[in-house]
Design an enzyme around this catalytic site. Structure first.
Site, PDB file in Angstrom:
ATOM      1  N   TYR A 168       0.818  -1.208   0.000  1.00 19.98           N
ATOM      2  CA  TYR A 168       0.000   0.000   0.000  1.00 19.98           C
ATOM      3  C   TYR A 168       0.857   1.266   0.000  1.00 19.98           C
ATOM      4  O   TYR A 168       0.327   2.376   0.117  1.00 19.98           O
ATOM      5  CB  TYR A 168      -0.935   0.012   1.211  1.00 19.98           C
ATOM      6  CG  TYR A 168      -1.777  -1.240   1.341  1.00 19.98           C
ATOM      7  CD1 TYR A 168      -2.341  -1.864   0.224  1.00 19.98           C
ATOM      8  CD2 TYR A 168      -2.003  -1.830   2.588  1.00 19.98           C
ATOM      9  CE1 TYR A 168      -3.108  -3.015   0.338  1.00 19.98           C
ATOM     10  CE2 TYR A 168      -2.765  -2.994   2.711  1.00 19.98           C
ATOM     11  CZ  TYR A 168      -3.310  -3.573   1.594  1.00 19.98           C
ATOM     12  OH  TYR A 168      -4.062  -4.717   1.708  1.00 19.98           O
ATOM     13  N   HIS A 213      -0.850  -1.062 -11.154  1.00 26.41           N
ATOM     14  CA  HIS A 213      -1.763   0.089 -11.106  1.00 26.41           C
ATOM     15  C   HIS A 213      -1.373   1.034  -9.977  1.00 26.41           C
ATOM     16  O   HIS A 213      -0.687   0.661  -9.030  1.00 26.41           O
ATOM     17  CB  HIS A 213      -3.212  -0.377 -10.922  1.00 26.41           C
ATOM     18  CG  HIS A 213      -3.432  -1.162  -9.665  1.00 26.41           C
ATOM     19  ND1 HIS A 213      -3.501  -0.580  -8.422  1.00 26.41           N
ATOM     20  CD2 HIS A 213      -3.578  -2.495  -9.461  1.00 26.41           C
ATOM     21  CE1 HIS A 213      -3.699  -1.500  -7.508  1.00 26.41           C
ATOM     22  NE2 HIS A 213      -3.744  -2.682  -8.106  1.00 26.41           N
TER      23      HIS A 213
END
Length: 446
Positions: free
Chosen positions: A48, A75
């Site tokens: 993250y 992404h």
């Protein structure tokens, strides 16, 4: 087809993208100032973490000239997935049902409102994807032209498509819109797709190992939170989900989440990072028996492009698309593929990157390990394979591999001190992929 709503969202995302400064130090400083969280904390968020270069980019030796580039990119930063969101909301509801708040780090909870989306790209993720497109143009503009544009593919998740499209816009903007690459192929995640880990139903995951680690690090944190919020009755899993909000809310709102106060007060940095390391290592990495095989199809596509030979593969590739010059050309000089972290870990493991001398211990991190997910697959993380010719080496081509700008040692193909292997040696080193996973792919359906 990319619908009109998604196109309009991409335009909004790209408006943010134009604001991000360039360069390693500028990016480091920009993220710190924009997000209000120190780089050390951001880098502890594992998968993250927003993109940081793992090293300063080093050009190849001066006698070498790059003639082909392959980019595989995750992404950009996203909202929590739908499954994560359910667990996060459940943990928040339990915390807000407490009888009182005795610990100052929980003083914000009573009036806190959770309002994050699910699954999709956030503005910071779009910004970093566009910045990557600009970077690609600045480094490799000499090998592209209006007649030889980058060839771009994406897996079919909206956030992956959006990342690819923001990359193309960043590339175009850097060229003053002289070069306008487009997203040419979207690979459906319901079919054969070398950019998603959707084709090995018998593969396990890393839940057993992350559960062991959770039981090791979380009880003391959970006890403190429950003592500070009597009646909340949080579990260790709840604690992890609350900690994850430090990352998710910060990247989504581009300001420090109040949950980062809890995260830092509990000194969660090392524990949270190692949870991510275990999740990927035992999910689709070396610790999962059927992990690396999920990256075989992409490796075989890479070898085909590097050697200008048809794809030879009997695993995840879409043979219809890969046999057509329109959807899998072999004559381009720059390729960019957009994917997910789990699939990229499988690809890296199939290739032989980031091997560890021993499996990761689910209860005791090795501080010397090189398997650190924030350096492998952060949001917008990427692998770049550069093919080049070097003066004085007749009819010989070389490759080197960079992951987040860090040159990989490629010991498996006899790389020199610059990380260069001959193309022939690199291809030869990929026997696992060239042999369709040595029988592992068939085990995916056993």
């Amino acid at each position: 087809m990319i619908g009109p709503v998604l196109v309009s969202l991409l335009f909004v995302y790209y408006a943010y993208a134009t604001l991000l400064p360039r360069g390693h130090l500028q990016l480091h400083d920009a993220l710190t100032s924009v997000l209000g969280v120190s780089p050390e904390v951001q880098l502890s968020w594992a998968m993250y973490s927003p993109y940081f270069p793992a090293a300063l980019y080093r050009p190849p030796p001066t006698k070498c000239k790059i003639n082909q580039v392959h980019i595989l990119q995750r992404h950009g930063a996203r909202f929590p997935t739908s499954g994560s969101a359910v667990r996060i909301i459940a943990a928040i509801n339990k915390l807000q049902a407490a009888d009182e708040y005795r610990d100052p780090i929980l003083s914000f909870v009573q009036n806190y409102e959770y309002n994050l989306g699910q699954d999709d790209l956030v503005a910071l993720g779009a910004s970093q994807s566009a910045a990557s497109g600009r970077e690609a143009f600045e480094r490799y503009s000499s090998i592209v032209s209006s007649d030889n544009l980058p060839f771009v593919r994406a897996s079919s998740s909206n956030r992956v498509i959006a990342s690819a499209t923001n990359w193309t816009q960043g590339f175009a903007a850097a060229s003053a819109h002289r070069l306008r690459p487009v997203l040419s192929v979207v690979l459906s995640e319901t079919g054969n797709d070398t950019l998603d880990d959707n084709m090995c139903p018998s593969a396990g995951d890393g839940s057993a190992q992350t559960s062991q680690w959770l039981a090791t690090f979380a009880p003391a944190m959970t006890a403190r939170l429950n003592a500070g919020a009597p009646g909340a009755n949080l579990t260790d899993t709840d604690t992890y989900n609350l900690l994850s909000l430090c990352a998710f809310e910060t990247v989504a709102k581009e300001e420090r989440s109040p949950f980062c106060n809890i995260y830092q007060e509990l000194s969660a940095e090392g524990a949270f990072a190692y949870n991510g390391d275990l999740d990927k290592y035992y999910g689709t990495g070396y610790g999962q028996p059927l992990g690396p095989v999920q990256g075989v199809g992409y490796i075989n596509e890479l070898l085909a492009r590097l050697t200008s030979q048809p794809v030879r593969d009997h695993t995840q590739t879409n043979r219809t698309l890969d046999s057509s010059p329109a959807t899998f050309p072999l004559n381009r000089t720059l390729y960019a593929d957009f994917s997910h972290d789990n699939q990229m870990v499988a690809i890296f493991s199939a290739m032989g990157l980031f091997r560890q001398p021993a499996p990761l211990d689910p209860t005791k991190p090795d501080p010397r390990r090189t398997w650190r997910v924030q350096r492998i697959v952060p949001f917008s993380g990427r692998m770049v394979v550069e093919r080049m010719e070097c003066a004085g080496e007749m009819n010989q081509q070389y490759v080197r591999v960079l992951v987040n700008d860090a040159v990989q040692p490629l010991e498996f193909c006899g790389a020199d001190t610059h990380g260069l292997c001959t193309l022939e040696a690199f291809v030869e080193s990929q026997g696992y992929a060239r042999n369709d996973g040595d029988g592992d792919f068939e085990k995916c359906f056993a």
